[in-house]
Scaffold this active site. Structure first.
Site, PDB file in Angstrom:
ATOM      1  N   CYS A  24       0.887  -1.101   0.044  1.00 46.44           N
ATOM      2  CA  CYS A  24      -0.135  -0.068  -0.101  1.00 46.44           C
ATOM      3  C   CYS A  24       0.954   1.129   0.074  1.00 46.44           C
ATOM      4  O   CYS A  24       1.997   1.293   0.723  1.00 46.44           O
ATOM      5  CB  CYS A  24      -1.030  -0.001   1.287  1.00 46.44           C
ATOM      6  SG  CYS A  24      -2.106  -1.348   1.663  1.00 46.44           S
TER       7      CYS A  24
ATOM      8  N   ARG B 260       4.006  -0.418  -4.735  1.00 46.17           N
ATOM      9  CA  ARG B 260       3.682  -0.731  -3.305  1.00 46.17           C
ATOM     10  C   ARG B 260       2.273  -1.586  -3.169  1.00 46.17           C
ATOM     11  O   ARG B 260       1.979  -2.155  -2.185  1.00 46.17           O
ATOM     12  CB  ARG B 260       3.639   0.413  -2.337  1.00 46.17           C
ATOM     13  CG  ARG B 260       4.738   1.124  -2.249  1.00 46.17           C
ATOM     14  CD  ARG B 260       4.480   2.151  -1.420  1.00 46.17           C
ATOM     15  NE  ARG B 260       4.504   1.748   0.016  1.00 46.17           N
ATOM     16  CZ  ARG B 260       5.729   1.342   0.775  1.00 46.17           C
ATOM     17  NH1 ARG B 260       6.645   1.626   0.391  1.00 46.17           N
ATOM     18  NH2 ARG B 260       5.390   0.790   2.112  1.00 46.17           N
TER      19      ARG B 260
ATOM     20  N   TRP C 287      -2.705  -2.756  -1.698  1.00 47.58           N
ATOM     21  CA  TRP C 287      -2.393  -4.172  -1.864  1.00 47.58           C
ATOM     22  C   TRP C 287      -3.329  -4.823  -0.824  1.00 47.58           C
ATOM     23  O   TRP C 287      -3.134  -4.565   0.504  1.00 47.58           O
ATOM     24  CB  TRP C 287      -0.962  -4.341  -1.479  1.00 47.58           C
ATOM     25  CG  TRP C 287      -0.536  -5.677  -1.717  1.00 47.58           C
ATOM     26  CD1 TRP C 287      -0.071  -6.310  -3.026  1.00 47.58           C
ATOM     27  CD2 TRP C 287      -0.303  -6.854  -1.055  1.00 47.58           C
ATOM     28  NE1 TRP C 287       0.057  -7.744  -3.174  1.00 47.58           N
ATOM     29  CE2 TRP C 287      -0.073  -7.961  -1.750  1.00 47.58           C
ATOM     30  CE3 TRP C 287      -0.466  -7.019   0.480  1.00 47.58           C
ATOM     31  CZ2 TRP C 287       0.303  -9.358  -0.947  1.00 47.58           C
ATOM     32  CZ3 TRP C 287      -0.072  -8.249   1.003  1.00 47.58           C
ATOM     33  CH2 TRP C 287       0.246  -9.257   0.386  1.00 47.58           C
TER      34      TRP C 287
ATOM     35  N   ASN D 274      -1.753   2.106   5.638  1.00 49.94           N
ATOM     36  CA  ASN D 274      -0.810   1.002   5.035  1.00 49.94           C
ATOM     37  C   ASN D 274      -0.492   0.136   6.411  1.00 49.94           C
ATOM     38  O   ASN D 274       0.182   0.754   7.114  1.00 49.94           O
ATOM     39  CB  ASN D 274       0.514   1.529   4.645  1.00 49.94           C
ATOM     40  CG  ASN D 274       1.486   0.618   4.188  1.00 49.94           C
ATOM     41  OD1 ASN D 274       1.383  -0.653   3.969  1.00 49.94           O
ATOM     42  ND2 ASN D 274       2.719   1.174   3.939  1.00 49.94           N
ATOM     43  N   GLY D 275      -0.811  -1.046   6.132  1.00 47.35           N
ATOM     44  CA  GLY D 275      -0.540  -2.075   7.213  1.00 47.35           C
ATOM     45  C   GLY D 275      -1.740  -2.980   7.737  1.00 47.35           C
ATOM     46  O   GLY D 275      -2.743  -3.110   6.978  1.00 47.35           O
TER      47      GLY D 275
ATOM     48  N   GLU E  33      17.055 -17.824  -8.431  1.00 49.58           N
ATOM     49  CA  GLU E  33      16.777 -16.604  -8.911  1.00 49.58           C
ATOM     50  C   GLU E  33      16.333 -16.457 -10.257  1.00 49.58           C
ATOM     51  O   GLU E  33      15.256 -15.863 -10.381  1.00 49.58           O
ATOM     52  CB  GLU E  33      18.151 -15.793  -8.717  1.00 49.58           C
ATOM     53  CG  GLU E  33      17.982 -14.284  -9.169  1.00 49.58           C
ATOM     54  CD  GLU E  33      16.732 -13.510  -8.199  1.00 49.58           C
ATOM     55  OE1 GLU E  33      16.196 -14.153  -7.283  1.00 49.58           O
ATOM     56  OE2 GLU E  33      16.450 -12.319  -8.713  1.00 49.58           O
TER      57      GLU E  33
ATOM     58  N   LYS F  61      12.529 -15.134 -11.109  1.00 48.16           N
ATOM     59  CA  LYS F  61      12.352 -14.048 -12.201  1.00 48.16           C
ATOM     60  C   LYS F  61      11.437 -14.511 -13.107  1.00 48.16           C
ATOM     61  O   LYS F  61      10.433 -13.750 -13.328  1.00 48.16           O
ATOM     62  CB  LYS F  61      13.441 -13.493 -12.798  1.00 48.16           C
ATOM     63  CG  LYS F  61      14.563 -12.760 -11.986  1.00 48.16           C
ATOM     64  CD  LYS F  61      14.061 -11.432 -11.692  1.00 48.16           C
ATOM     65  CE  LYS F  61      13.091 -11.287 -10.290  1.00 48.16           C
ATOM     66  NZ  LYS F  61      14.153 -11.362  -9.196  1.00 48.16           N
TER      67      LYS F  61
ATOM     68  N   GLU G 245       7.639 -14.886 -11.420  1.00 46.00           N
ATOM     69  CA  GLU G 245       6.948 -13.741 -11.020  1.00 46.00           C
ATOM     70  C   GLU G 245       6.317 -12.948 -11.972  1.00 46.00           C
ATOM     71  O   GLU G 245       5.559 -11.977 -11.860  1.00 46.00           O
ATOM     72  CB  GLU G 245       7.810 -13.236  -9.828  1.00 46.00           C
ATOM     73  CG  GLU G 245       9.052 -12.559 -10.443  1.00 46.00           C
ATOM     74  CD  GLU G 245       9.636 -11.878  -9.099  1.00 46.00           C
ATOM     75  OE1 GLU G 245       9.024 -11.379  -8.345  1.00 46.00           O
ATOM     76  OE2 GLU G 245      11.004 -11.726  -9.293  1.00 46.00           O
TER      77      GLU G 245
ATOM     78  N   HIS H 266      17.369 -36.793  -8.940  1.00 46.17           N
ATOM     79  CA  HIS H 266      16.513 -37.394  -7.893  1.00 46.17           C
ATOM     80  C   HIS H 266      14.944 -36.863  -7.934  1.00 46.17           C
ATOM     81  O   HIS H 266      14.423 -37.003  -6.899  1.00 46.17           O
ATOM     82  CB  HIS H 266      17.218 -36.902  -6.660  1.00 46.17           C
ATOM     83  CG  HIS H 266      18.661 -37.333  -6.432  1.00 46.17           C
ATOM     84  ND1 HIS H 266      18.844 -38.399  -6.051  1.00 46.17           N
ATOM     85  CD2 HIS H 266      19.779 -36.777  -6.402  1.00 46.17           C
ATOM     86  CE1 HIS H 266      20.293 -38.524  -5.964  1.00 46.17           C
ATOM     87  NE2 HIS H 266      20.860 -37.506  -6.335  1.00 46.17           N
TER      88      HIS H 266
ATOM     89  N   LYS I 195       6.163  -4.406  -4.015  1.00 51.18           N
ATOM     90  CA  LYS I 195       7.475  -4.167  -3.871  1.00 51.18           C
ATOM     91  C   LYS I 195       8.041  -4.522  -2.537  1.00 51.18           C
ATOM     92  O   LYS I 195       8.993  -5.178  -2.287  1.00 51.18           O
ATOM     93  CB  LYS I 195       7.936  -2.907  -4.416  1.00 51.18           C
ATOM     94  CG  LYS I 195       9.458  -2.633  -4.632  1.00 51.18           C
ATOM     95  CD  LYS I 195      10.248  -3.192  -5.724  1.00 51.18           C
ATOM     96  CE  LYS I 195      11.676  -3.152  -5.738  1.00 51.18           C
ATOM     97  NZ  LYS I 195      12.163  -4.211  -6.584  1.00 51.18           N
TER      98      LYS I 195
HETATM   99  C1  F6R Z   1      11.533 -10.815  -6.200  1.00 50.10           C
HETATM  100  C2  F6R Z   1      11.576  -9.741  -5.270  1.00 50.10           C
HETATM  101  C3  F6R Z   1      11.095 -10.454  -3.803  1.00 50.10           C
HETATM  102  C4  F6R Z   1      11.952  -9.621  -2.634  1.00 50.10           C
HETATM  103  C5  F6R Z   1      11.425  -9.936  -1.462  1.00 50.10           C
HETATM  104  C6  F6R Z   1      12.457  -9.369  -0.407  1.00 50.10           C
HETATM  105  O1  F6R Z   1      11.914 -10.316  -7.262  1.00 50.10           O
HETATM  106  O2  F6R Z   1      11.636  -8.721  -5.459  1.00 50.10           O
HETATM  107  O3  F6R Z   1      11.287 -11.521  -3.831  1.00 50.10           O
HETATM  108  O4  F6R Z   1      13.280 -10.119  -2.968  1.00 50.10           O
HETATM  109  O5  F6R Z   1      10.063  -9.680  -1.363  1.00 50.10           O
HETATM  110  O6  F6R Z   1      12.188  -7.830  -0.358  1.00 50.10           O
HETATM  111  P1  F6R Z   1      13.617  -7.004   0.115  1.00 50.10           P
HETATM  112  O7  F6R Z   1      14.832  -7.205  -0.499  1.00 50.10           O
HETATM  113  O8  F6R Z   1      12.938  -5.492   0.129  1.00 50.10           O
HETATM  114  O9  F6R Z   1      13.441  -7.310   1.809  1.00 50.10           O
END
Ligand code: F6R
Length: 616
Positions: free
Chosen positions: A2, A27, A74, A100-101, A489, A493, A496, A512, A611
């Site tokens: 949010c 956000r 969100w 927000n929360g 990773e 990517k 997501e 396995h 984010k």
């Molecule tokens: C994936 C991504 C998330 C963040 C995770 C932690 O692309 O961005 O998996 O890495 O939510 O976020 P931070 O690094 O802000 O603690």
């Protein structure tokens, strides 16, 4: 999770709040809303969907007013729909809130308020909070600030809120516990900006106050802001900081998406991360935040890394780096697991917390737990002044600049850069690395930005590969050693942003179980760098080929063996294996990016994500 934006001053609030919401859309983007006031409400508009949908429904409507609050959501409590969108208004119609929360005890408060005759039109915890504030105000016949304080002392949970009374249009109350909030201050207190981060008001002022947890601020036009402790009303001297961020950094700069811009920013982001820390002329690594606690680091019996998501993957690379180069045992924990499983922290353990946003609730809680058990906690964060940066005992910023694309890219490579610096520093001081080994690593690290730049030139080849596999329902990613976390990773990517199911495995684990999935429709991305466990990975590739899987291989420049068997190869410049994740990651980011674009996905704002994950 949010985004909140507010304006109080002499300008029209609408464009400031709408532009601000657009900048904070990373956000959350389930719904959006705005209220404009000028002594009375000129407009309250809410809609499911994005800020652009909100803009559409406000076209040709009354948006006048020098006071405005906006919200991009969100969803936590209540599905994304118009009713559950913020701002929420109290039963009297006078008090307005954006939040927000999460208010965890909202249900019991709601029951109590229902018995007092309050009614609710949404399913949200936020509507409960604004009515609790109203109840406090009426019952105690007090000012808004005091009512907010009384209410907050009755709630359990996390919040960043902004509240105002429509009948008193020159005052906004803001408060924070666990979710960030910044206040921008205009010249002579003639205007104020409120936002979840400073990006919405960068073009108006460089003076900002970041509230700390358990603080509230009373913002009145023409007056200095007053900050108080929510619990006991103690006065806090506001710390006005000068913002270093500029507008250019938060715009797309000619790229189609923030993600692509941020992928391309990696050469400069990595350089900025080691600038002043890596001194190749003298083979020295200077990191004040480590140097000041060097005895703790050198005597550490164990390092525990806590993080989530992509940052957790960077932590795994850190484990390989620190164990290989400095020979200190490392464990990497999901912050969300660590915080709830009564972890063993011994004297002499160091906890490293990694977070791009510096606001991730699980990581923050893990830090608090580690500190309560007596650990020394070191933070690696990107956002300056973030909660995690403030909560840790010491730490290093990644200096990647704002990362706006929801999928993390430059945060990952800059986190690895910091971890590499730490591993090299500790390795050399502990005598685990000879001077010549240190020299070679330092020289190689100083060449990484130009090698990443070189690698970005193969974007077109990667785009062609993306076109072939864009409709694949599944994808596997394999890597060994330092490149096993890169495989994880790469898979994260892809899933997501393109919604293709993808999994990462250590290459040798394939036999396995996952090998059962291989058939002619399964693309398998394999990292097969020359200095890794090359021959073993080549055997894994053969195993996939003999089951008709399609191989996209990341190889070292000049490789011929894999080229002969793989369907596609992407070459990376020659590099020692320990530093290779800084290069092998780049083509995987680009591959996901192009596939997502070709599938018509919203690359910068993938569905269901946000984010900054400030909820559990
Ligand atoms: C994936 C991504 C998330 C963040 C995770 C932690 O692309 O961005 O998996 O890495 O939510 O976020 P931070 O690094 O802000 O603690």
């Amino acid at each position: 999770m949010c985004g909140i934006v507010g304006y109080l001053g002499y300008r029209e609030a609408y464009p400031i709040v709408i532009n601000g919401l657009q900048r904070l859309e990373y956000r959350g983007y389930d719904s959006a809303g705005i209220i404009l006031a000028n002594g009375s409400v000129s407009g309250l508009y809410k809609t499911k969907g994005k800020v652009s949908d909100l803009q559409q429904i406000t076209e040709n409507k009354n948006t006048a007013g020098n006071l405005g609050l906006g919200h991009t959501r969100w969803a936590t409590h209540g599905v994304p729909n118009n009713e559950n969108s913020h701002p929420h208004v109290s039963n009297s119609g006078n008090l307005v809130i954006v939040h927000n929360g999460i208010i965890e005890n909202y249900n019991s408060i709601k029951k109590e308020l229902l018995t007092r005759g309050y009614t609710f039109s949404s399913d949200t915890d936020t509507e409960v909070l604004i009515n609790l504030i109203e109840e406090m105000k009426t019952k105690n016949n007090c000012k808004l600030g005091q009512a907010v304080q009384l209410a907050l002392n009755n709630v359990v949970g996390a919040y960043a809120i902004a509240v105002f009374d429509i009948t008193k249009p020159n005052e906004i109350i803001v408060a924070r516990l666990g979710s960030p909030i910044a206040i921008g201050i205009g010249e002579n207190n003639s205007e104020f900006f409120i936002a979840s981060d400073a990006s919405p008001f960068l073009e108006y002022t460089k003076d900002a106050v970041y509230l700390d947890d358990e603080e509230m601020a009373i913002i009145k036009l023409g007056r200095e802001i007053r900050v108080r402790k929510i619990l006991n009303n103690d006065i806090v001297e506001p710390n006005v900081q000068e913002l270093k961020m500029n507008l250019e950094q938060i715009e797309k700069g000619g790229f189609d998406h923030f993600m692509l811009k941020e992928i391309h920013e990696q050469p400069s982001a990595i350089l900025d991360t080691y600038r002043g820390r890596l001194l190749p002329e003298t083979d020295v690594i200077k990191m004040g935040s480590v140097d000041n606690h060097i005895a703790k680091f050198l005597n550490a019996k164990r390092i525990v890394i806590v993080a989530c998501g992509t940052s957790w993957h960077a932590g795994l690379v850190g484990e390989y780096l620190i164990e290989e180069l400095a020979r200190i045992p490392v464990e990497v924990e999901y912050a969300s697991e660590f915080r709830y499983r009564n972890p063993i922290i011994n004297k002499g353990d160091i906890v490293i917390a990694i977070s791009q946003s510096g606001e991730t609730a699980d990581t923050l809680a893990a830090i608090k737990l580690a500190k309560s058990k007596g650990a020394f906690v070191f933070g690696i964060c990107n956002v300056v002044g973030s909660s995690i940066a403030r909560e840790t005992d010491s730490g290093a910023y990644t200096h990647a600049g704002p990362e706006i694309g929801v999928a993390s890219t430059k945060a990952f490579t800059t986190q690895i850069t910091v971890l590499t610096l730490i591993a090299l520093k500790l390795g050399s001081l502990k005598g685990e690395l000879s001077n010549s080994e240190l020299h070679n690593y330092i020289q190689e690290l100083s060449l990484i930005p130009s090698k990443v730049q070189e690698l970005l030139k193969v974007s077109e080849d990667i785009e062609k590969i993306a076109a072939i596999y864009k409709d694949a329902p599944n994808c596997l990613y394999l890597g060994r050693g330092f490149n096993f976390p890169v495989a994880l990773e790469g898979a994260l990517k892809l899933k997501e942003i393109s919604y293709i199911h993808a999994e990462g495995y250590p290459a040798a684990e394939m036999k396995h179980g996952p090998i059962a999935l291989i058939d002619e429709s399964m693309p398998v991305v394999v990292i097969a760098t020359k200095k890794g466990h090359y021959e073993k990975v080549v055997s894994n590739i053969q195993e996939i080929k003999s089951r008709k899987g399609k191989i996209i291989a990341i190889v070292t420049k000049g490789d011929t063996q894999v080229r002969d068997i793989a369907d596609h190869v992407i070459e990376i410049p020659e590099i020692s294996e320990a530093l290779s994740p800084l290069l092998t990651t780049i083509p995987l980011q680009l591959l996901s990016y192009y596939i997502a674009v070709m599938r018509g996905c919203n690359v910068d704002q993938p569905r269901n994500l946000a984010k900054s994950v400030t909820v559990e």
